[in-house]
Write a protein that holds these residues in place. Structure first.
Motif, PDB file in Angstrom:
ATOM      1  N   GLY A  36       0.822  -1.208   0.000  1.00 10.84           N
ATOM      2  CA  GLY A  36       0.000   0.000   0.000  1.00 10.84           C
ATOM      3  C   GLY A  36       0.853   1.253   0.000  1.00 10.84           C
ATOM      4  N   VAL A  37       1.896   1.266   0.818  1.00  8.62           N
ATOM      5  CA  VAL A  37       2.798   2.427   0.859  1.00  8.62           C
ATOM      6  C   VAL A  37       3.525   2.582  -0.476  1.00  8.62           C
ATOM      7  CG1 VAL A  37       4.877   3.363   1.952  1.00  8.62           C
ATOM      8  CG2 VAL A  37       3.086   2.323   3.360  1.00  8.62           C
ATOM      9  N   LEU A  38       4.006   1.468  -1.038  1.00 10.63           N
ATOM     10  CA  LEU A  38       4.685   1.529  -2.334  1.00 10.63           C
ATOM     11  C   LEU A  38       3.755   2.038  -3.426  1.00 10.63           C
ATOM     12  CD1 LEU A  38       6.775  -1.788  -2.257  1.00 10.63           C
ATOM     13  CD2 LEU A  38       7.622   0.558  -2.016  1.00 10.63           C
ATOM     14  N   ALA A  39       2.469   1.676  -3.343  1.00 11.36           N
ATOM     15  CA  ALA A  39       1.500   2.155  -4.337  1.00 11.36           C
ATOM     16  C   ALA A  39       1.320   3.666  -4.236  1.00 11.36           C
ATOM     17  CB  ALA A  39       0.163   1.444  -4.155  1.00 11.36           C
ATOM     18  N   LEU A  40       1.301   4.173  -3.009  1.00 16.21           N
ATOM     19  CA  LEU A  40       1.215   5.639  -2.850  1.00 16.21           C
ATOM     20  C   LEU A  40       2.456   6.317  -3.424  1.00 16.21           C
ATOM     21  CD1 LEU A  40      -0.314   6.075   0.738  1.00 16.21           C
ATOM     22  CD2 LEU A  40      -1.455   6.306  -1.472  1.00 16.21           C
ATOM     23  N   ILE A  41       3.619   5.691  -3.224  1.00 17.24           N
ATOM     24  CA  ILE A  41       4.847   6.245  -3.807  1.00 17.24           C
ATOM     25  C   ILE A  41       4.767   6.214  -5.336  1.00 17.24           C
ATOM     26  CG2 ILE A  41       7.331   5.876  -4.060  1.00 17.24           C
ATOM     27  CD1 ILE A  41       7.312   4.769  -1.171  1.00 17.24           C
ATOM     28  N   ALA A  42       4.262   5.095  -5.892  1.00 15.75           N
ATOM     29  CA  ALA A  42       4.102   4.989  -7.348  1.00 15.75           C
ATOM     30  C   ALA A  42       3.137   6.055  -7.863  1.00 15.75           C
ATOM     31  CB  ALA A  42       3.599   3.591  -7.717  1.00 15.75           C
ATOM     32  N   ALA A  43       2.047   6.293  -7.116  1.00 17.46           N
ATOM     33  CA  ALA A  43       1.095   7.332  -7.507  1.00 17.46           C
ATOM     34  C   ALA A  43       1.768   8.705  -7.504  1.00 17.46           C
ATOM     35  CB  ALA A  43      -0.105   7.326  -6.559  1.00 17.46           C
ATOM     36  N   PHE A  44       2.611   8.944  -6.493  1.00 19.54           N
ATOM     37  CA  PHE A  44       3.329  10.220  -6.418  1.00 19.54           C
ATOM     38  C   PHE A  44       4.269  10.374  -7.616  1.00 19.54           C
ATOM     39  CE2 PHE A  44       7.108  12.608  -5.007  1.00 19.54           C
ATOM     40  CZ  PHE A  44       6.512  13.834  -4.691  1.00 19.54           C
ATOM     41  N   VAL A  45       4.985   9.301  -7.970  1.00 20.19           N
ATOM     42  CA  VAL A  45       5.902   9.348  -9.118  1.00 20.19           C
ATOM     43  C   VAL A  45       5.129   9.611 -10.407  1.00 20.19           C
ATOM     44  CG1 VAL A  45       7.489   7.968 -10.515  1.00 20.19           C
ATOM     45  CG2 VAL A  45       7.636   7.881  -8.018  1.00 20.19           C
ATOM     46  N   LEU A  46       4.001   8.893 -10.589  1.00 17.67           N
ATOM     47  CA  LEU A  46       3.191   9.121 -11.787  1.00 17.67           C
ATOM     48  C   LEU A  46       2.691  10.563 -11.841  1.00 17.67           C
ATOM     49  CD1 LEU A  46       1.022   5.865 -12.012  1.00 17.67           C
ATOM     50  CD2 LEU A  46       2.774   6.616 -13.632  1.00 17.67           C
ATOM     51  N   ALA A  47       2.273  11.089 -10.698  1.00 17.50           N
ATOM     52  CA  ALA A  47       1.805  12.474 -10.656  1.00 17.50           C
ATOM     53  C   ALA A  47       2.919  13.427 -11.061  1.00 17.50           C
ATOM     54  CB  ALA A  47       1.283  12.808  -9.263  1.00 17.50           C
ATOM     55  N   ALA A 301      -0.540  -5.368  -9.978  1.00 15.72           N
ATOM     56  CA  ALA A 301      -0.992  -5.691 -11.335  1.00 15.72           C
ATOM     57  C   ALA A 301      -1.414  -4.436 -12.086  1.00 15.72           C
ATOM     58  CB  ALA A 301      -2.152  -6.687 -11.275  1.00 15.72           C
ATOM     59  N   SER A 302      -2.081  -3.515 -11.417  1.00 17.95           N
ATOM     60  CA  SER A 302      -2.569  -2.296 -12.069  1.00 17.95           C
ATOM     61  C   SER A 302      -1.422  -1.382 -12.461  1.00 17.95           C
ATOM     62  CB  SER A 302      -3.538  -1.556 -11.151  1.00 17.95           C
ATOM     63  OG  SER A 302      -4.684  -2.347 -10.890  1.00 17.95           O
ATOM     64  N   ILE A 303      -0.387  -1.298 -11.626  1.00 16.18           N
ATOM     65  CA  ILE A 303       0.777  -0.469 -11.974  1.00 16.18           C
ATOM     66  C   ILE A 303       1.425  -0.993 -13.252  1.00 16.18           C
ATOM     67  CG2 ILE A 303       3.116   0.148 -11.254  1.00 16.18           C
ATOM     68  CD1 ILE A 303       2.041   0.169  -8.352  1.00 16.18           C
ATOM     69  N   ILE A 304       1.579  -2.307 -13.344  1.00 19.36           N
ATOM     70  CA  ILE A 304       2.171  -2.900 -14.556  1.00 19.36           C
ATOM     71  C   ILE A 304       1.245  -2.694 -15.750  1.00 19.36           C
ATOM     72  CG2 ILE A 304       2.939  -5.062 -15.619  1.00 19.36           C
ATOM     73  CD1 ILE A 304       3.706  -6.007 -12.762  1.00 19.36           C
ATOM     74  N   GLY A 305      -0.076  -2.871 -15.532  1.00 19.49           N
ATOM     75  CA  GLY A 305      -1.034  -2.675 -16.619  1.00 19.49           C
ATOM     76  C   GLY A 305      -0.980  -1.271 -17.188  1.00 19.49           C
ATOM     77  N   VAL A 306      -0.880  -0.270 -16.333  1.00 21.26           N
ATOM     78  CA  VAL A 306      -0.780   1.124 -16.804  1.00 21.26           C
ATOM     79  C   VAL A 306       0.520   1.333 -17.563  1.00 21.26           C
ATOM     80  CG1 VAL A 306      -0.501   3.516 -16.022  1.00 21.26           C
ATOM     81  CG2 VAL A 306      -2.271   2.076 -15.005  1.00 21.26           C
ATOM     82  N   ALA A 307       1.603   0.720 -17.085  1.00 21.33           N
ATOM     83  CA  ALA A 307       2.920   0.932 -17.690  1.00 21.33           C
ATOM     84  C   ALA A 307       3.005   0.401 -19.118  1.00 21.33           C
ATOM     85  CB  ALA A 307       3.994   0.279 -16.823  1.00 21.33           C
ATOM     86  N   SER A 319      -8.345   0.210 -27.903  1.00 23.94           N
ATOM     87  CA  SER A 319      -7.615  -1.055 -28.027  1.00 23.94           C
ATOM     88  C   SER A 319      -6.407  -1.073 -27.089  1.00 23.94           C
ATOM     89  CB  SER A 319      -7.159  -1.267 -29.473  1.00 23.94           C
ATOM     90  OG  SER A 319      -8.275  -1.323 -30.346  1.00 23.94           O
ATOM     91  N   ALA A 320      -5.708   0.054 -27.011  1.00 19.36           N
ATOM     92  CA  ALA A 320      -4.551   0.137 -26.116  1.00 19.36           C
ATOM     93  C   ALA A 320      -4.984   0.024 -24.656  1.00 19.36           C
ATOM     94  CB  ALA A 320      -3.811   1.456 -26.350  1.00 19.36           C
ATOM     95  N   LEU A 321      -6.085   0.686 -24.296  1.00 22.73           N
ATOM     96  CA  LEU A 321      -6.584   0.606 -22.925  1.00 22.73           C
ATOM     97  C   LEU A 321      -7.012  -0.819 -22.591  1.00 22.73           C
ATOM     98  CD1 LEU A 321      -8.721   3.883 -22.811  1.00 22.73           C
ATOM     99  CD2 LEU A 321      -6.495   3.502 -21.747  1.00 22.73           C
ATOM    100  N   ASN A 322      -7.639  -1.503 -23.541  1.00 25.35           N
ATOM    101  CA  ASN A 322      -8.057  -2.891 -23.305  1.00 25.35           C
ATOM    102  C   ASN A 322      -6.856  -3.809 -23.092  1.00 25.35           C
ATOM    103  OD1 ASN A 322     -10.828  -2.491 -23.385  1.00 25.35           O
ATOM    104  ND2 ASN A 322     -10.966  -2.792 -25.593  1.00 25.35           N
ATOM    105  N   ARG A 323      -5.767  -3.560 -23.838  1.00 22.88           N
ATOM    106  CA  ARG A 323      -4.557  -4.376 -23.640  1.00 22.88           C
ATOM    107  C   ARG A 323      -4.044  -4.242 -22.206  1.00 22.88           C
ATOM    108  NH1 ARG A 323      -2.965  -2.728 -28.768  1.00 22.88           N
ATOM    109  NH2 ARG A 323      -1.618  -1.120 -27.903  1.00 22.88           N
ATOM    110  N   GLY A 324      -4.038  -3.011 -21.720  1.00 25.99           N
ATOM    111  CA  GLY A 324      -3.617  -2.799 -20.335  1.00 25.99           C
ATOM    112  C   GLY A 324      -4.524  -3.524 -19.353  1.00 25.99           C
ATOM    113  N   PHE A 325      -5.822  -3.537 -19.640  1.00 19.54           N
ATOM    114  CA  PHE A 325      -6.778  -4.222 -18.771  1.00 19.54           C
ATOM    115  C   PHE A 325      -6.530  -5.722 -18.783  1.00 19.54           C
ATOM    116  CE2 PHE A 325     -11.256  -5.986 -18.347  1.00 19.54           C
ATOM    117  CZ  PHE A 325     -11.266  -5.908 -16.961  1.00 19.54           C
TER     118      PHE A 325
END
Length: 769
Positions: A36-47, A301-307, A319-325
């Motif tokens: 959970g903490v790492l996800a918040l850090i990932a969100a901060f980096v993406l922002a 999984a969601s971080i990798i999917g977005v990447a 189509s690109a969004l579906n691939r990520g999903f």
């Protein structure tokens, strides 16, 4: 309250060994919290990555700044209003618990959980909108050079919302579990977390309702005067309501939907942990922490999917969004399977069946997305039939749209029914090696795992949802700043994909709400059983508890139950009516203001002077905040009123007034020979059960019907049936204005209402007995 009684009452636990908490098992909590903490850090980096993007021309920046200022002003005023209501309710809950001997010892913990849930929900919505109102101009500027860069800017901006929402839900529940002593008393603490879900539900209701009223009132007002009366394009800078419309996309679809999904994940976490506590003798603390691990997997999984999402200038962005999903779903399934075999395994357990439960939930999510896509995409029959009906005017467009809306619940209901039946069956088979546990308990745990499976891609789904308003804003900024047509073509592609993702995630949200609400309904029934058991036990020799008694047979033949059921169904319609009328009244104010500005300042249409955008923003802000209060109070107050009224008057109507016997043995709990008064609890159970069913069906009708109306209009705008400014287009715009409050105000608010009913009755259950 003696929450441990529930576990003892659920099962006959003889010969089932208790699993002690050890450091290796408690490690799962720290793994989940760490992710959970790492996800918040990932969100901060993406922002940071998104906000580092180019902000375009000075004219683009001026438009973006106006959107940002309007959105932040609305959210600030809205959260102040919600904060006052939350504090008042927290005080009421505290004193209600404190003055009851059965709940006095958990009064403070329940209120703390409530306030933490409310704060986390508000923070999730605010954080997501903070990034989205800044990602819009970065997306618009990126579209001037590359469709791929614009797509990635918008999705990464949306991913910040998705990651923050799921991470805060995970961290909030996990932290409360730890600080309330969950590692020392794992079987009792999950019951003390129900306040967290209630707090999340309360904030989500007002956030979604207020934002939905704002966004659709501005949209309807802008469309009716701009497109239909003045004949100017969407997002034309001459329209005084255009900034308010763009602000509404953020406060409704970003902040509101973020709070909605936060509430779903919070409710699912708490409900599944309660069932895990009941199965503690089977799985130990791992069964309680399993939902947190699932959401940790969801985040990774969601971080990798977005990447992995990328596209080119010729590919459909969808189509690109579906691939990520698909990548997210595959990784989530692999992680889910690993977690099941590591945490839900042991002698007598068949983990493959429990994995099937998760797969059923994931398949249910896919089917909901596909069904929603069928009813809301222009390449399929439903949308095309509405567009064709527009050739003969607004009346036939509206008739066709309502008919499509009424058709839409059929397939989703079949999917939900199949998911519940199959997951229940797999739960029973997965725990078949434990004869001391009832089949009902095994099956309900199977449905809980299915709910976890459905929410195992929630972060990516929410990223796709927030992608929609970001791209919508980007298109508005491009058009208002008079950029080249080639740039607008790129943002149109993104906007079209965004409209689809917004519709798909509404379908996903109502599906997850359905399963989560059933989970919480089961928890309510068991909570009532726990309270009754505690009362009878406290009465000593004067109390009698029939062997094997459970509060699962709600008798509709009893007048209080039937009346409660009727009121539950009525609540969903009255609530929707109040929400839609609020949009209508506020839209009338917008229409009047736009007409007044056109009349007072002819230079607006001539392009020689600018309209007063701030005036419209101020009108919609004030009206939306005022209008959201009554429906919200109705949703909170009705179940409480039903429970309290029938608790005191149910004996008059025969609810529990007779001691029933079977073979000469009493089969109802009694104290001093008098049956325990279950009238209030039974009436609330009827309200909750039928209100949930009614709300699910009505939400599906509104979400999909409104989405079909919207895309029928957009399909005509591509050149079908005369294209823009044709009579068919004008009819489709009218239909779209009917569908707007359906799909963006009442429909999404019903998702929240369903779960709010479940959480508020769960928290306030002691008041009904």
């Amino acid at each position: 309250m003696h929450f441990g009684v529930l576990t003892a009452a659920l099962f006959t636990l003889q010969d089932i060994p208790s699993t002690p908490v050890n450091s290796s098992d408690s490690l799962w909590l720290w793994i989940a919290m760490g992710v959970g903490v790492l996800a918040l850090i990932a969100a901060f980096v993406l922002a940071r990555i998104v906000l580092a993007g180019d902000t375009g021309t000075a004219e683009m920046q001026a438009i973006s700044n106006a959107i940002r200022e309007g959105a932040e002003a609305f959210l600030s005023r809205q959260y102040r209003t919600i904060g006052i209501l939350a504090v008042v309710i927290a005080i009421v809950v505290f004193f209600g618990y404190y003055f009851s001997p059965r709940t006095q010892d958990v009064a403070l913990k329940t209120v703390i959980a409530f306030l933490v849930g409310a704060i986390c929900s508000g923070l999730a919505g605010f954080t997501g909108m903070y990034v989205s109102i800044r990602a819009n101009i970065r997306t618009a500027s990126a579209a001037r050079t590359s469709l791929n860069k614009a797509l990635q800017a918008a999705l990464r901006g949306g991913a910040v919302t998705g990651l923050v929402v799921v991470a805060l839900s995970l961290l909030g529940v996990g932290a409360l579990f730890f600080f309330f002593g969950g590692l020392d008393h794992p079987r009792q603490v999950p019951y003390q977390l129900v306040g967290f879900g209630f707090g999340a539900s309360l904030v989500a209701l007002f956030a979604q309702l207020g934002g939905g009223i704002y966004t659709k009132a501005a949209d309807v007002g802008a469309d009716l005067v701009g497109k239909v009366e003045a004949g100017i394009p969407e997002d034309d800078p001459r329209n005084p309501a255009v900034i308010a419309d763009l602000v509404g996309d953020n406060v409704g679809d970003c902040a509101g939907r973020g709070a909605d999904i936060f509430e779903s994940t919070a409710a699912e976490n708490v409900g599944a942990m309660i069932l895990g506590a009941a199965l503690y003798p089977v799985f130990g603390i791992k069964g309680i922490l399993f939902p947190l691990i699932v959401h940790a997997i969801n985040l990774v999984a969601s971080i990798i999917g977005v990447a992995v999402v990328k596209t080119n200038d010729t590919e459909d962005p969808m189509s690109a969004l579906n691939r990520g999903f698909y990548v997210t779903a595959i990784l989530a399934l692999a992680g889910f399977a690993t977690a099941v075999y590591m945490m839900l395994n042991g002698p007598g357990v068949q983990p493959l069946y429990l994995l099937f439960c998760g797969i059923i939930g994931l398949v249910t999510a896919f089917l909901f997305v596909w069904i929603t896509q069928y009813y809301t995409e222009s390449k399929y029959r439903p949308v095309q039939s509405i567009a064709e009906a527009s050739l003969t005017g607004p009346a036939t467009n509206i008739i066709s749209g309502i008919a499509v809306g009424m058709e839409t619940p059929a397939m989703p209901v079949i999917v939900i029914s199949a998911a519940l039946l199959l997951s229940y069956y797999c739960g029973v088979r997965g725990l078949a090696g434990f004869p001391g546990i009832s089949d009902y308990a095994k099956g309900i745990y199977g449905t809980a795992i299915a709910t976890m499976g459905m929410l195992s891609c929630a972060a990516y789904i929410l990223a796709m949802d927030t992608f929609g308003p970001i791209t919508d804003n980007a298109g508005g900024i491009i058009e208002m700043s008079n950029q080249d047509e080639s740039v607008r073509d790129k943002t149109d592609k993104l906007d079209s994909a965004g409209n689809t993702t917004k519709a798909l995630t509404k379908g996903y949200a109502i599906g997850s709400a359905s399963l989560a609400a059933f989970l919480l309904f089961s928890a309510y029934l068991e909570e009532i059983k726990s309270i009754v058991t505690a009362k009878v036990t406290a009465a000593g020799p004067a109390g009698y508890m029939p062997p094997g008694w459970s509060f699962t047979n709600i008798n509709l033949a009893e007048i209080p139950v039937f009346v409660g059921a009727l009121l539950g169904a009525m609540l969903t319609y009255l609530f929707s009516s109040l929400a839609i009328k609020a949009v209508g009244r506020t839209a009338q104010m917008v229409v009047k203001d736009v007409r007044d500005q056109f009349r007072e300042n002819p230079g607006i249409m001539a392009g020689t002077s600018k309209p007063d955008y701030a005036r419209c923003v101020s009108i919609v802000t004030g009206a939306a905040l005022k209008e959201m209060v009554l429906p919200g109070i109705l949703a909170v107050g009705l179940p409480v009123a039903v429970g309290l009224i029938f608790r005191n008057f149910s004996s008059t109507y025969g609810a529990g007034s007779e001691v029933l016997t079977r073979n000469g043995i009493l089969n109802v709990p009694t104290i001093n020979g008098v049956p325990v008064n279950l009238g209030g609890a039974s009436a609330v159970a009827g309200l909750l059960m039928v209100g949930t069913i009614s709300g699910i069906l009505l939400a599906m009708l509104m979400n999909n019907g409104g989405g079909a109306w919207d895309n029928a209009k957009k399909w005509i705008e591509t050149g079908q049936y005369g294209g823009k400014k044709s009579d068919a287009h004008k009819a489709a715009v009218v239909g779209d204005t009917v569908g707007d409050p359906f799909k963006d105000t009442a429909g999404p608010s019903l998702h929240v209402l369903i779960k709010l009913l479940a959480t508020i009755t769960l928290v306030l259950a002691p008041l009904f007995l």
